[in-house]
Write a protein that holds these residues in place. Structure first.
Motif, PDB file in Angstrom:
ATOM      1  N   GLU A 302      36.896  32.339  47.277  1.00  0.00           N
ATOM      2  CA  GLU A 302      36.568  33.646  47.959  1.00  0.00           C
ATOM      3  C   GLU A 302      37.151  34.946  47.405  1.00  0.00           C
ATOM      4  O   GLU A 302      36.770  35.713  47.091  1.00  0.00           O
ATOM      5  N   LEU A 303      38.790  34.479  47.179  1.00  0.00           N
ATOM      6  CA  LEU A 303      39.425  35.745  46.579  1.00  0.00           C
ATOM      7  C   LEU A 303      39.108  36.111  45.236  1.00  0.00           C
ATOM      8  O   LEU A 303      38.828  37.202  44.695  1.00  0.00           O
ATOM      9  N   ILE A 304      38.803  35.273  44.393  1.00  0.00           N
ATOM     10  CA  ILE A 304      38.443  35.193  42.701  1.00  0.00           C
ATOM     11  C   ILE A 304      36.929  35.541  42.795  1.00  0.00           C
ATOM     12  O   ILE A 304      36.957  36.557  41.655  1.00  0.00           O
ATOM     13  N   ASP A 305      36.372  35.348  43.450  1.00  0.00           N
ATOM     14  CA  ASP A 305      34.540  35.835  43.353  1.00  0.00           C
ATOM     15  C   ASP A 305      34.827  37.098  43.632  1.00  0.00           C
ATOM     16  O   ASP A 305      34.491  37.661  44.794  1.00  0.00           O
ATOM     17  N   THR A 306      34.623  37.838  42.646  1.00  0.00           N
ATOM     18  CA  THR A 306      34.728  39.587  42.886  1.00  0.00           C
ATOM     19  C   THR A 306      33.270  40.117  42.734  1.00  0.00           C
ATOM     20  O   THR A 306      33.224  41.201  42.470  1.00  0.00           O
ATOM     21  N   ARG A 307      32.184  39.071  42.966  1.00  0.00           N
ATOM     22  CA  ARG A 307      30.688  39.795  43.020  1.00  0.00           C
ATOM     23  C   ARG A 307      30.514  40.480  43.923  1.00  0.00           C
ATOM     24  O   ARG A 307      29.241  41.314  43.832  1.00  0.00           O
ATOM     25  N   ASP A 308      31.356  40.546  45.056  1.00  0.00           N
ATOM     26  CA  ASP A 308      30.943  41.543  46.101  1.00  0.00           C
ATOM     27  C   ASP A 308      31.618  42.669  45.986  1.00  0.00           C
ATOM     28  O   ASP A 308      31.595  43.613  46.643  1.00  0.00           O
ATOM     29  N   GLU A 309      32.224  42.897  44.859  1.00  0.00           N
ATOM     30  CA  GLU A 309      32.929  44.190  44.611  1.00  0.00           C
ATOM     31  C   GLU A 309      31.851  45.150  43.690  1.00  0.00           C
ATOM     32  O   GLU A 309      31.181  44.783  42.735  1.00  0.00           O
ATOM     33  N   PRO A 310      31.479  46.410  44.484  1.00  0.00           N
ATOM     34  CA  PRO A 310      30.596  47.243  43.591  1.00  0.00           C
ATOM     35  C   PRO A 310      30.908  47.529  42.150  1.00  0.00           C
ATOM     36  O   PRO A 310      31.961  47.202  41.720  1.00  0.00           O
ATOM     37  N   SER A 311      30.039  47.803  41.310  1.00  0.00           N
ATOM     38  CA  SER A 311      30.177  48.046  40.031  1.00  0.00           C
ATOM     39  C   SER A 311      30.974  49.374  39.690  1.00  0.00           C
ATOM     40  O   SER A 311      32.091  49.345  38.714  1.00  0.00           O
ATOM     41  N   HIS A 312      30.970  50.247  40.384  1.00  0.00           N
ATOM     42  CA  HIS A 312      31.960  51.336  40.499  1.00  0.00           C
ATOM     43  C   HIS A 312      33.429  51.104  40.431  1.00  0.00           C
ATOM     44  O   HIS A 312      34.231  51.854  39.924  1.00  0.00           O
ATOM     45  N   CYS A 330      44.911  44.020  38.815  1.00  0.00           N
ATOM     46  CA  CYS A 330      44.994  45.012  39.832  1.00  0.00           C
ATOM     47  C   CYS A 330      43.924  45.099  40.857  1.00  0.00           C
ATOM     48  O   CYS A 330      44.428  45.285  42.113  1.00  0.00           O
ATOM     49  N   ILE A 331      42.661  44.794  40.459  1.00  0.00           N
ATOM     50  CA  ILE A 331      41.669  44.352  41.564  1.00  0.00           C
ATOM     51  C   ILE A 331      42.083  43.266  42.379  1.00  0.00           C
ATOM     52  O   ILE A 331      41.874  43.166  43.740  1.00  0.00           O
ATOM     53  N   LEU A 332      42.579  42.121  41.776  1.00  0.00           N
ATOM     54  CA  LEU A 332      43.115  41.005  42.584  1.00  0.00           C
ATOM     55  C   LEU A 332      44.195  41.199  43.513  1.00  0.00           C
ATOM     56  O   LEU A 332      44.338  40.957  44.623  1.00  0.00           O
ATOM     57  N   ALA A 333      45.130  42.418  43.065  1.00  0.00           N
ATOM     58  CA  ALA A 333      46.190  42.683  43.773  1.00  0.00           C
ATOM     59  C   ALA A 333      45.819  43.247  45.029  1.00  0.00           C
ATOM     60  O   ALA A 333      46.206  43.200  46.083  1.00  0.00           O
ATOM     61  N   ARG A 334      44.669  44.483  44.937  1.00  0.00           N
ATOM     62  CA  ARG A 334      44.362  45.051  46.087  1.00  0.00           C
ATOM     63  C   ARG A 334      43.650  44.058  47.122  1.00  0.00           C
ATOM     64  O   ARG A 334      43.572  43.932  48.050  1.00  0.00           O
ATOM     65  N   ARG A 335      42.988  43.017  46.471  1.00  0.00           N
ATOM     66  CA  ARG A 335      42.309  41.795  47.382  1.00  0.00           C
ATOM     67  C   ARG A 335      43.275  40.997  48.090  1.00  0.00           C
ATOM     68  O   ARG A 335      43.122  40.840  49.282  1.00  0.00           O
ATOM     69  N   ALA A 337      46.164  41.952  48.582  1.00  0.00           N
ATOM     70  CA  ALA A 337      46.755  42.770  49.959  1.00  0.00           C
ATOM     71  C   ALA A 337      45.840  42.989  50.931  1.00  0.00           C
ATOM     72  O   ALA A 337      46.427  42.880  52.243  1.00  0.00           O
ATOM     73  N   GLU A 338      44.669  43.228  50.904  1.00  0.00           N
ATOM     74  CA  GLU A 338      43.674  43.128  52.048  1.00  0.00           C
ATOM     75  C   GLU A 338      43.741  41.809  52.838  1.00  0.00           C
ATOM     76  O   GLU A 338      43.443  41.993  54.072  1.00  0.00           O
ATOM     77  N   ARG A 339      44.136  40.705  52.053  1.00  0.00           N
ATOM     78  CA  ARG A 339      44.020  39.448  52.840  1.00  0.00           C
ATOM     79  C   ARG A 339      45.429  38.982  53.480  1.00  0.00           C
ATOM     80  O   ARG A 339      45.816  38.003  53.980  1.00  0.00           O
ATOM     81  N   GLY A 340      46.372  39.982  53.500  1.00  0.00           N
ATOM     82  CA  GLY A 340      47.646  39.743  53.944  1.00  0.00           C
ATOM     83  C   GLY A 340      49.010  39.246  53.193  1.00  0.00           C
ATOM     84  O   GLY A 340      49.932  38.881  53.736  1.00  0.00           O
ATOM     85  N   VAL A 341      48.640  39.158  51.978  1.00  0.00           N
ATOM     86  CA  VAL A 341      49.703  38.809  50.901  1.00  0.00           C
ATOM     87  C   VAL A 341      51.020  39.723  50.959  1.00  0.00           C
ATOM     88  O   VAL A 341      50.623  40.962  50.683  1.00  0.00           O
ATOM     89  N   ARG A 342      51.968  39.537  51.094  1.00  0.00           N
ATOM     90  CA  ARG A 342      53.196  40.309  51.324  1.00  0.00           C
ATOM     91  C   ARG A 342      53.797  41.105  50.212  1.00  0.00           C
ATOM     92  O   ARG A 342      54.079  41.899  50.151  1.00  0.00           O
ATOM     93  N   PHE A 343      53.907  40.199  49.192  1.00  0.00           N
ATOM     94  CA  PHE A 343      54.468  40.469  47.823  1.00  0.00           C
ATOM     95  C   PHE A 343      53.749  40.106  46.679  1.00  0.00           C
ATOM     96  O   PHE A 343      53.401  38.962  46.631  1.00  0.00           O
ATOM     97  N   ILE A 344      53.334  41.040  45.856  1.00  0.00           N
ATOM     98  CA  ILE A 344      52.316  40.575  44.755  1.00  0.00           C
ATOM     99  C   ILE A 344      52.803  41.400  43.328  1.00  0.00           C
ATOM    100  O   ILE A 344      53.261  42.705  43.355  1.00  0.00           O
ATOM    101  N   HIS A 345      53.328  40.628  42.567  1.00  0.00           N
ATOM    102  CA  HIS A 345      53.965  40.873  41.302  1.00  0.00           C
ATOM    103  C   HIS A 345      53.089  40.802  40.320  1.00  0.00           C
ATOM    104  O   HIS A 345      52.698  39.715  39.771  1.00  0.00           O
ATOM    105  N   LEU A 346      52.644  41.836  39.525  1.00  0.00           N
ATOM    106  CA  LEU A 346      52.057  41.840  38.195  1.00  0.00           C
ATOM    107  C   LEU A 346      53.025  42.213  37.079  1.00  0.00           C
ATOM    108  O   LEU A 346      53.861  43.195  37.093  1.00  0.00           O
ATOM    109  N   TYR A 347      52.835  41.451  36.140  1.00  0.00           N
ATOM    110  CA  TYR A 347      53.655  41.476  34.910  1.00  0.00           C
ATOM    111  C   TYR A 347      52.449  41.794  33.637  1.00  0.00           C
ATOM    112  O   TYR A 347      51.708  41.091  33.662  1.00  0.00           O
ATOM    113  N   HIS A 348      52.769  42.997  33.227  1.00  0.00           N
ATOM    114  CA  HIS A 348      52.042  43.123  31.950  1.00  0.00           C
ATOM    115  C   HIS A 348      53.057  43.083  30.574  1.00  0.00           C
ATOM    116  O   HIS A 348      53.721  44.139  30.364  1.00  0.00           O
ATOM    117  N   ARG A 349      53.118  41.940  29.687  1.00  0.00           N
ATOM    118  CA  ARG A 349      53.944  41.656  28.461  1.00  0.00           C
ATOM    119  C   ARG A 349      53.230  42.558  27.298  1.00  0.00           C
ATOM    120  O   ARG A 349      52.050  42.485  27.210  1.00  0.00           O
TER     121      ARG A 349
END
Length: 493
Positions: A302-312, A330-335, A337-349
């Protein structure tokens, strides 16, 4: 010597058995229990046992925490892995431009740690891009980051960061754990240990990675999100940016949800029988991990299925669903956060620019600039930015001197002064904090150590860093270590 009596034999056997159990418990606590390591490396988040009681739905955090009213609920850390050059992003140095092509003054560099330029002729190199001032506070931002220019009023740029490790892996470890010593907990693990998770269906600490900016990028070791000596339930869980998000969570072919539920219940019953015998936190972590994995079979798709996200939304982030990009992360990070995850770490190499900096930093910015702006904008539009701390930065900066010359010029690792930015709840945005010297070498005005960043982060979450520790090997260990750490009160709103 007379034969040992049967009573003495029994006592001796009991003692040996007890010793063996204690040794086994010790080995398991030390992280050598095969089953617990294999499982906790998959998922290590506290939730309920089978047939859970309400109080075991999720780990509630330590008694007495938070110490003070929190300003934020969560942290999103955007790690630009490799070390972005502050001199091409946020730290404008016209005097460095005036010194371009000349020998670097020895007064700046003598006796200073330099990663790969020890025996080279140190030649100053001015900024490779134009800078302008943006926002009400007139923050200096390079033309490399046009989307950052649009959000100048939403970020606080710290131009006086310092660290202690000059090579990538130990520098990441220091930024994440407050020490270069391997085996210590990362900041996400510390925070979930102290405050607990807000979700019972997902891990409280999630990691996402992306690549873009260099053909060859420094790797990121999974121990960067380790729980260290904390119970393994608090370690980060890496989600794949494309394909199956979490390995081994979904049922294999032919296994129904009902059969899987029965298997999990049976395994947990066995674990509960062992729990009072060994008195080992890892058994509890194992029980929790199985339960979380079962719940994630529904929550993750349900988290990964982003079909409910508007095109904009995808247009805002400049992302395509499932492309594994920093924007999609970053979209997944926001999703998350909405679901209560406390710490979200994104690495861009891709930010390790020893050569071809002028070309490659543009590519890195193309991958991350718009998405960083979009995340701040999206959180703000949803009313979530005020309860989220967003951190952007690398493990260190780059030198005012160059490696190579001309179009292939690049900069070496630098730890004495570099830039990061903060945004979100509790942060006074729209201005800069601290400064390096006229050539961008030393942090000379309001230096900020990594420990200070950690102390400020904990403070915003309602934790007094000086009172937040874990007893390990006879020591009360802390994320901020034993040296003095300062809360950056001047940037707090």
């Amino acid at each position: 010597m007379s034969p040992i009596s049967s009573t003495r034999r029994t006592d001796e056997l009991d003692r040996l058995t007890s010793d063996r159990l204690r040794r086994r418990a010790f080995l398991s606590r030390s992280g050598l229990g095969i089953g617990s390591v294999a499982l906790s490396s998959l998922l290590s988040v506290p939730t309920a046992r089978a047939n859970p009681s309400p109080q075991r739905e999720r780990f509630p955090g330590l008694p007495g925490l938070p110490h003070l009213p929190p300003k934020i609920k969560r942290v999103i850390f955007l790690c630009m892995a490799g070390g972005p050059s502050h001199l091409e992003t946020f730290d404008y140095k016209p005097q460095l431009a005036a010194l371009h092509g000349q020998p670097m003054p020895e007064s700046f560099t003598k006796g200073q740690p330099i990663a790969q330029l020890q025996n080279a002729q140190l030649q100053a190199h001015g900024p490779m891009f134009k800078f302008g001032q943006y926002g009400g506070g007139g923050q200096w931002i390079s033309e490399v980051l046009p989307w950052h220019q649009k959000m100048a009023d939403d970020i606080c740029i710290i131009n006086s960061m310092t660290t202690e490790q000059i090579n990538h892996d130990p520098a990441h470890t220091f930024m994440n754990c407050g020490t270069a010593i391997s085996g210590r907990p990362s900041m996400g693990a510390w925070i979930n240990y102290g405050l607990g998770s807000e979700t019972s269906d997902l891990p409280g600490f999630v990691v996402l990675t992306s690549v873009g900016g260099r053909l060859s990028c420094q790797p990121i070791a999974s121990r960067q999100w380790s729980s260290g000596f904390l119970p393994s339930r608090f370690q980060g869980v890496e989600f794949a940016s494309s394909g199956e998000p979490v390995h081994y969570v979904q049922n294999p072919p032919g296994i129904s949800a009902r059969l899987q539920r029965a298997s999990v219940d049976t395994i947990q019953q066995i674990d509960r029988l062992a729990d009072p015998l060994f008195e080992n936190d890892e058994i509890d972590a194992r029980v929790s991990a199985f339960e979380t994995a079962f719940r994630m079979q529904t929550a993750v798709p349900e988290l990964i299925d982003t079909r409910d996200e508007p095109s904009h939304v995808f247009e805002l982030y400049g992302a395509t669903p499932g492309d594994g990009s920093f924007g999609s992360n970053c979209i997944l990070a926001r999703r998350l956060a909405e679901r209560g995850v406390r710490f979200i770490h994104l690495y861009h190499r891709g930010w390790d620019h020893h050569g071809d900096l002028q070309r490659d930093i543009v590519e890195c910015a193309r991958h991350t600039d718009r998405a960083s702006y979009a995340l701040i904008t999206d959180l703000k539009q949803r009313g979530m930015l005020d309860e989220t701390l967003v951190v952007w930065g690398g493990e260190f900066g780059r030198t005012p001197m160059v490696q190579n010359k001309g179009k292939t010029a690049g900069r070496d690792h630098h730890i004495k002064g570099f830039s990061i930015w903060l945004a979100g709840g509790g942060i006074r945005t729209g201005g800069s904090y601290g400064a390096t010297d006229e050539l961008g070498y030393h942090a000379v005005e309001k230096p900020v150590h990594v420990r200070d960043l950690h102390a400020t982060m904990l403070h915003l979450l309602g934790i007094d860093h000086s009172q937040f520790s874990y007893r390990f090997q006879g020591l009360d260990l802390k994320l901020t270590g034993v040296e003095e750490a300062h809360i950056l009160r001047e940037i707090l709103g």
